[in-house]
Design a protein around this motif. Structure first.
Motif, PDB file in Angstrom:
ATOM      1  N   VAL A   1       0.838  -1.207   0.000  1.00 45.49           N
ATOM      2  CA  VAL A   1       0.000   0.000   0.000  1.00 45.49           C
ATOM      3  C   VAL A   1       0.869   1.251   0.000  1.00 45.49           C
ATOM      4  O   VAL A   1       0.614   2.218  -0.729  1.00 45.49           O
ATOM      5  N   MET A   2       1.947   1.250   0.815  1.00 50.68           N
ATOM      6  CA  MET A   2       2.812   2.415   0.887  1.00 50.68           C
ATOM      7  C   MET A   2       3.497   2.674  -0.455  1.00 50.68           C
ATOM      8  O   MET A   2       3.530   3.807  -0.941  1.00 50.68           O
ATOM      9  N   CYS A   3       4.037   1.626  -1.080  1.00 50.29           N
ATOM     10  CA  CYS A   3       4.699   1.787  -2.382  1.00 50.29           C
ATOM     11  C   CYS A   3       3.724   2.326  -3.422  1.00 50.29           C
ATOM     12  O   CYS A   3       4.063   3.222  -4.208  1.00 50.29           O
ATOM     13  N   ARG A   4       2.520   1.776  -3.411  1.00 45.68           N
ATOM     14  CA  ARG A   4       1.519   2.218  -4.395  1.00 45.68           C
ATOM     15  C   ARG A   4       1.128   3.666  -4.140  1.00 45.68           C
ATOM     16  O   ARG A   4       0.991   4.461  -5.084  1.00 45.68           O
ATOM     17  N   SER A   5       0.959   4.065  -2.878  1.00 44.82           N
ATOM     18  CA  SER A   5       0.546   5.423  -2.539  1.00 44.82           C
ATOM     19  C   SER A   5       1.609   6.446  -2.898  1.00 44.82           C
ATOM     20  O   SER A   5       1.308   7.598  -3.211  1.00 44.82           O
ATOM     21  N   LEU A   6       2.865   6.028  -2.854  1.00 45.59           N
ATOM     22  CA  LEU A   6       3.951   6.951  -3.173  1.00 45.59           C
ATOM     23  C   LEU A   6       4.214   7.071  -4.672  1.00 45.59           C
ATOM     24  O   LEU A   6       5.074   7.853  -5.077  1.00 45.59           O
ATOM     25  N   GLY A   7       3.507   6.286  -5.467  1.00 40.28           N
ATOM     26  CA  GLY A   7       3.671   6.426  -6.908  1.00 40.28           C
ATOM     27  C   GLY A   7       4.275   5.230  -7.599  1.00 40.28           C
ATOM     28  O   GLY A   7       4.521   5.269  -8.815  1.00 40.28           O
ATOM     29  N   GLY A   8       4.557   4.172  -6.843  1.00 38.26           N
ATOM     30  CA  GLY A   8       5.057   2.959  -7.477  1.00 38.26           C
ATOM     31  C   GLY A   8       3.986   2.336  -8.358  1.00 38.26           C
ATOM     32  O   GLY A   8       2.826   2.251  -7.969  1.00 38.26           O
TER      33      GLY A   8
ATOM     34  N   PHE B   1      10.209  10.192  -5.964  1.00 37.22           N
ATOM     35  CA  PHE B   1      11.010  11.151  -5.212  1.00 37.22           C
ATOM     36  C   PHE B   1      10.158  12.346  -4.786  1.00 37.22           C
ATOM     37  O   PHE B   1      10.180  12.761  -3.618  1.00 37.22           O
ATOM     38  N   PHE B   2       9.390  12.883  -5.723  1.00 39.71           N
ATOM     39  CA  PHE B   2       8.545  14.039  -5.431  1.00 39.71           C
ATOM     40  C   PHE B   2       7.493  13.683  -4.379  1.00 39.71           C
ATOM     41  O   PHE B   2       7.254  14.452  -3.437  1.00 39.71           O
TER      42      PHE B   2
ATOM     43  N   MET C   1       7.628  11.372  -2.115  1.00 39.10           N
ATOM     44  CA  MET C   1       8.241  11.114  -0.814  1.00 39.10           C
ATOM     45  C   MET C   1       8.574  12.430  -0.108  1.00 39.10           C
ATOM     46  O   MET C   1       8.330  12.578   1.101  1.00 39.10           O
ATOM     47  N   ILE C   2       9.130  13.394  -0.851  1.00 45.52           N
ATOM     48  CA  ILE C   2       9.431  14.701  -0.261  1.00 45.52           C
ATOM     49  C   ILE C   2       8.135  15.379   0.179  1.00 45.52           C
ATOM     50  O   ILE C   2       8.046  15.963   1.266  1.00 45.52           O
ATOM     51  N   SER C   3       7.113  15.261  -0.666  1.00 49.04           N
ATOM     52  CA  SER C   3       5.817  15.857  -0.326  1.00 49.04           C
ATOM     53  C   SER C   3       5.239  15.214   0.927  1.00 49.04           C
ATOM     54  O   SER C   3       4.699  15.898   1.805  1.00 49.04           O
ATOM     55  N   ALA C   4       5.357  13.887   1.022  1.00 45.39           N
ATOM     56  CA  ALA C   4       4.847  13.176   2.194  1.00 45.39           C
ATOM     57  C   ALA C   4       5.586  13.605   3.451  1.00 45.39           C
ATOM     58  O   ALA C   4       4.992  13.706   4.532  1.00 45.39           O
ATOM     59  N   PHE C   5       6.883  13.882   3.319  1.00 47.99           N
ATOM     60  CA  PHE C   5       7.660  14.331   4.470  1.00 47.99           C
ATOM     61  C   PHE C   5       7.207  15.718   4.926  1.00 47.99           C
ATOM     62  O   PHE C   5       7.013  15.972   6.123  1.00 47.99           O
ATOM     63  N   ILE C   6       7.022  16.611   3.962  1.00 47.99           N
ATOM     64  CA  ILE C   6       6.630  17.988   4.290  1.00 47.99           C
ATOM     65  C   ILE C   6       5.237  18.025   4.911  1.00 47.99           C
ATOM     66  O   ILE C   6       4.981  18.744   5.880  1.00 47.99           O
ATOM     67  N   PHE C   7       4.319  17.232   4.321  1.00 49.38           N
ATOM     68  CA  PHE C   7       2.925  17.261   4.788  1.00 49.38           C
ATOM     69  C   PHE C   7       2.590  16.020   5.631  1.00 49.38           C
ATOM     70  O   PHE C   7       1.456  15.541   5.620  1.00 49.38           O
ATOM     71  N   PHE C   8       3.610  15.510   6.338  1.00 50.49           N
ATOM     72  CA  PHE C   8       3.381  14.288   7.108  1.00 50.49           C
ATOM     73  C   PHE C   8       2.301  14.480   8.170  1.00 50.49           C
ATOM     74  O   PHE C   8       1.569  13.549   8.495  1.00 50.49           O
ATOM     75  N   GLY C   9       2.186  15.700   8.696  1.00 48.26           N
ATOM     76  CA  GLY C   9       1.174  15.960   9.711  1.00 48.26           C
ATOM     77  C   GLY C   9      -0.219  15.596   9.248  1.00 48.26           C
ATOM     78  O   GLY C   9      -1.048  15.113  10.023  1.00 48.26           O
TER      79      GLY C   9
END
Length: 836
Positions: free
Chosen positions: A317-324, A398-399, A401-409
């Protein structure tokens, strides 16, 4: 029809080696080994064989066993009055692939008057194994050996190649005074010798060695290691020569048993080594350094299968959500499905699968090679997969993952909201009113609502690993490191709002209340758990409410195995918490720990007064790391609470299966796999499946789990941590402080009886539920673990000097040793005992 007890059928005989030699057929692994030894000139105690044809006749009429032995004694009058070993010998024993040691029966020191009963006992064992089908799933023909017992000066097990170091060129011999039973069972420590070209290396950690002799019963004996060593060494060259000869004539490395009696070597058994360590690169490396803290020891099939499946699901699920892409998921499904799994009943991470998946991610090349350090495990080499993402897919990942980090809240809030809603609705559901199919549907509904949201903890774990590695690297190369070598750990010491810390603090408050209230202290000191619970209702209702509130908030966290479905926690049995409080009363009498005054911002400002960029970077990075560590711990506790809800559903399904007669006993369903338990169409084979797995786990319980396994095709080879016994003991410092004290080695066997006050605790790992020990100890040293483990976080909160990742420390140190430990540098040194 009963046989005439004065005559025996012609084919019912106890065969001597001379009679056997004329027959070309096999008599099973043990018997064939004895015949091989005898025919090749090796001294073998007298032996006889009852073949499978005779056993078939005895099974028709058990009375034949007594008549058979009587006739044998009449023909061999010199055998009367001797003691005998009565042993099985089957085709499936002592093979090149598997030995099945421990599954077949052996009776030692059997008097001639008891041989007939022993024979029937061995035959009954054959029937039991045949019924389970555990050996191979096929029928087998069992034979029985009668072998004269020796009165050995010492006994041994010898390997023509060291199983763990086959390329060393050395033989390996384990020896013990007297009989070999204590050696084979593992009850007594062995005297270990490695020999090459008649030059021996000796290994034994004590001044004495114990064994057993038979004198109207088994009696324990003890020998000085100096005397035993002298006696043994004169025989080692002959043992080495014999083992090398046997390997040459057999054509493969051999595992043997022998005794030395009246100065002469007698050989009892020869078989292939079935667990010879492989050389070359393994197909996969499995390790439990990290996962073992949540799943210690043996885990039952339901726990293992569910954990394996859940890892595959949430990471897909995580790989798919991140764009895999779906193609990426499909091509890596074999890795996703093997991120965790069971080996010999223990739960392990497949390190190779983790590394190969991480390598394909942005920032993954570094992460794939450092993940073992984050786990507190030894390094593990792997071959990167041949293919990575296409450039466009890689950029999208990559994009995202960076977005997920910034908007992790945002991910975190959605996850918490979904969990809180699911928990409220689950609490209002009457599970007892649901039938089995409704319970299964409730499980799938819970999985649907939480499983898709599980990405937040997975992302947070990945981000924690990234920020933690960055802050360590930044500080290691900075001016701060020399003055504050444990800076990163001390920063994490300030992590606020961590549920693990709240669990400890509120538990300590309960204990303090007991200690400052004489009536409560008397109650908890002198009454049983049940009496305490009943008395609190009437005599101390306010304090009982505090306990109920504590259990309501934190009752899923227990002393060990909180994620196992077989574990019973405090919410299920509140008396377990009463017992926990009783064991830890001394903790409440201790003074409250002063608040930590470490100010990392002041230190950064001091060393980077004029470097604004570096100051801003370190302040942001340390803040991000502490937030990720905080969320990591808190989300782990939510995972524990989620597992508790699933456990309650599975308990109710077990009750339905029991009431329908599909299983034999309460909790039998713990031996089923996840998909078997949740299948709406239950077959009549559940009892058989459960019986077979119980047999498997009985075998697992008799052997030790290795911390790591190397996989070669379908074979798993154990790898035990090596260490030297010099003074170079070093690990990773978790919490600053230098302590000198007496060592107390603890494990799950002595955990409840341990008296840790003022001592340095040493263990292979520390369970998060062992918090009662942490505050009472002077310091903690763990063989496994990492800076981000439960243990490290709790020790930092309590200000307890602690060191993790000290390979082999539980063997290097023993209870009573005295050491000095440095919680900042991770160094451990032996010290002399204080003079009295």
């Amino acid at each position: 029809m009963q046989q005439d007890l004065h005559t025996l059928p012609q084919n019912v005989k106890i065969l001597s080696p001379e009679r056997i030699a004329a027959r070309k057929n096999s008599f099973g692994g043990k018997a064939d080994g004895l015949l091989f030894l005898r025919s090749n000139g090796f001294s073998v105690p007298s032996f006889y064989i009852i073949d499978h044809l005779t056993i078939k006749e005895i099974k028709k009429d058990n009375a034949l066993a007594e008549l058979l032995v009587s006739e044998w004694l009449e023909e061999n009058k010199n055998n009367a009055g001797k003691l005998w070993a009565v042993r099985s010998s089957a085709e499936v024993e002592d093979g090149k692939e598997r030995s099945f040691a421990g599954l077949f029966r052996t009776i030692l020191n059997c008097e001639t008057s008891s041989i007939a009963g022993a024979v029937l006992h061995i035959i009954e064992g054959f029937d039991r194994i045949a019924e389970t089908g555990y050996h191979t799933g096929e029928a087998f023909e069992g034979n029985i050996i009668l072998q004269e017992m020796c009165e050995p000066e010492f006994s041994g097990v010898g390997f023509s190649k060291d199983p763990l170091h086959p390329d060393s060129g050395k033989i390996l011999v384990n020896l013990i005074p007297g009989l070999g039973s204590k050696l084979v069972s593992g009850e007594s420590d062995a005297f270990v010798a490695r020999v090459k070209d008649a030059q021996s290396e000796i290994e034994f950690s004590s001044d004495e060695i114990t064994g057993a002799i038979f004198d109207d019963g088994e009696k324990i004996i003890s020998r000085s290691i100096i005397d035993f060593s002298k006696q043994v060494k004169e025989h080692l060259p002959a043992i080495e020569k014999a083992l090398r000869t046997l390997e040459e004539r057999k054509g493969f490395p051999v595992d043997t048993e022998f005794v030395v009696a009246n100065g002469k070597i007698y050989w009892l058994q020869v078989r292939p080594i079935t667990m010879l360590a492989k050389t070359g690169k393994p197909d996969a490396i499995w390790d439990n350094s990290n996962i073992g803290a949540n799943f210690p020891g043996l885990s039952l099939p339901l726990t293992i299968s569910f954990t394996t499946w859940s890892f595959a699901r949430v990471y897909s699920v995580m790989c798919r959500s991140l764009g895999g892409s779906r193609s990426f998921i499909r091509k890596n499904q074999h890795l996703l499905s093997n991120m965790a799994g069971g080996i010999n009943g223990g739960l392990y991470y497949n390190v190779t699968s983790w590394q190969m998946l991480l390598w394909q991610m942005p920032f993954g090349k570094k992460a794939s090679r450092t993940i073992t350090k984050m786990w507190g495990a030894a390094d593990a080499a792997f071959t990167p997969p041949p293919r990575r993402f296409a450039p466009l897919t890689y950029f999208r990942l990559f994009f995202n993952m960076i977005s997920a980090f910034i908007f992790f809240g945002r991910h975190r809030r959605k996850y918490l909201a979904a969990f809180e809603k699911a928990e409220r609705e689950f609490a209002s559901t009457d599970l007892h009113a649901l039938d089995r199919k409704q319970l299964i549907r409730l499980y799938h509904d819970l999985d649907e609502r939480l499983g898709g949201k599980w990405m937040a903890p997975m992302l947070n774990g990945f981000f924690t690993m990234m920020t933690f590695a960055l802050v360590r690297r930044s500080v290691r190369n900075s001016a701060i490191n020399e003055a504050y070598p444990n800076f990163v750990n001390d920063v994490l010491f300030n992590t606020g709002d961590v549920v693990s810390v709240a669990v400890v603090r509120e538990m300590q408050e309960l204990l303090r209340e007991i200690n400052r209230t004489p009536q409560l202290l008397d109650l908890f000191t002198n009454k049983s758990d049940h009496e305490i619970w009943n008395a609190l209702e009437f005599a101390h209702p306010d304090f009982k409410k505090c306990i109920v509130d504590y259990i309501s908030k934190y009752g899923e966290r227990v002393e060990e195995g909180e994620l196992k479905f077989e574990t019973v926690n405090y919410k299920e049995d509140h008396l377990l918490f009463i017992a926990f409080l009783k064991r830890n009363l001394a903790l409440g009498a201790m003074e409250r720990k002063p608040e930590n005054a470490f100010d990392h911002r002041r230190i950064i400002r001091k060393y980077y007064c004029f470097n604004i960029f570096k100051r801003v970077w370190l302040n942001w990075l340390t803040g991000a790391t502490t937030r990720r560590v905080r969320d990591r711990e808190n989300m782990r506790f939510i995972r524990t609470k989620t597992f508790h809800m699933l456990r309650l559903i599975f308990r109710e399904i077990d009750a339905r299966l029991l009431s329908d007669g599909m299983i034999a006993m309460k909790n039998d369903s713990l031996y089923l796999h996840y998909d078997e338990l949740l299948s709406e169409t239950v077959t009549n084979d559940l009892r058989k499946i459960i019986a077979e797995r119980k047999n498997e786990y009985a075998a697992y319980a008799a052997s030790a789990l290795a911390p790591r396994y190397h996989q070669y095709a379908d074979e798993f080879v154990p790898v035990f941590a090596e260490h030297d016994d010099s003074s170079g003991m070093k690990g990773t410092g978790c919490c600053s402080g230098v302590v000198t004290g007496e060592v107390l080695v603890i494990d799950e066997k002595n955990i409840h009886a341990a008296q840790p006050d003022g001592k340095i605790l040493v263990a292979k790992y520390f369970e998060p539920g062992w918090i009662g020990l942490f505050s009472r100890a002077a310091g903690l040293i763990s063989e496994r673990g990492s800076l981000l483990s439960h243990t490290a976080i709790l020790c930092r909160e309590m200000g307890k000097p602690s060191i993790v990742g000290v390979k082999g420390i539980s063997k290097q140190l023993k209870t009573g040793d005295r050491v000095t430990m440095n919680g900042a540098t991770g160094k451990i040194e032996r010290t002399e005992h204080e003079q009295v």
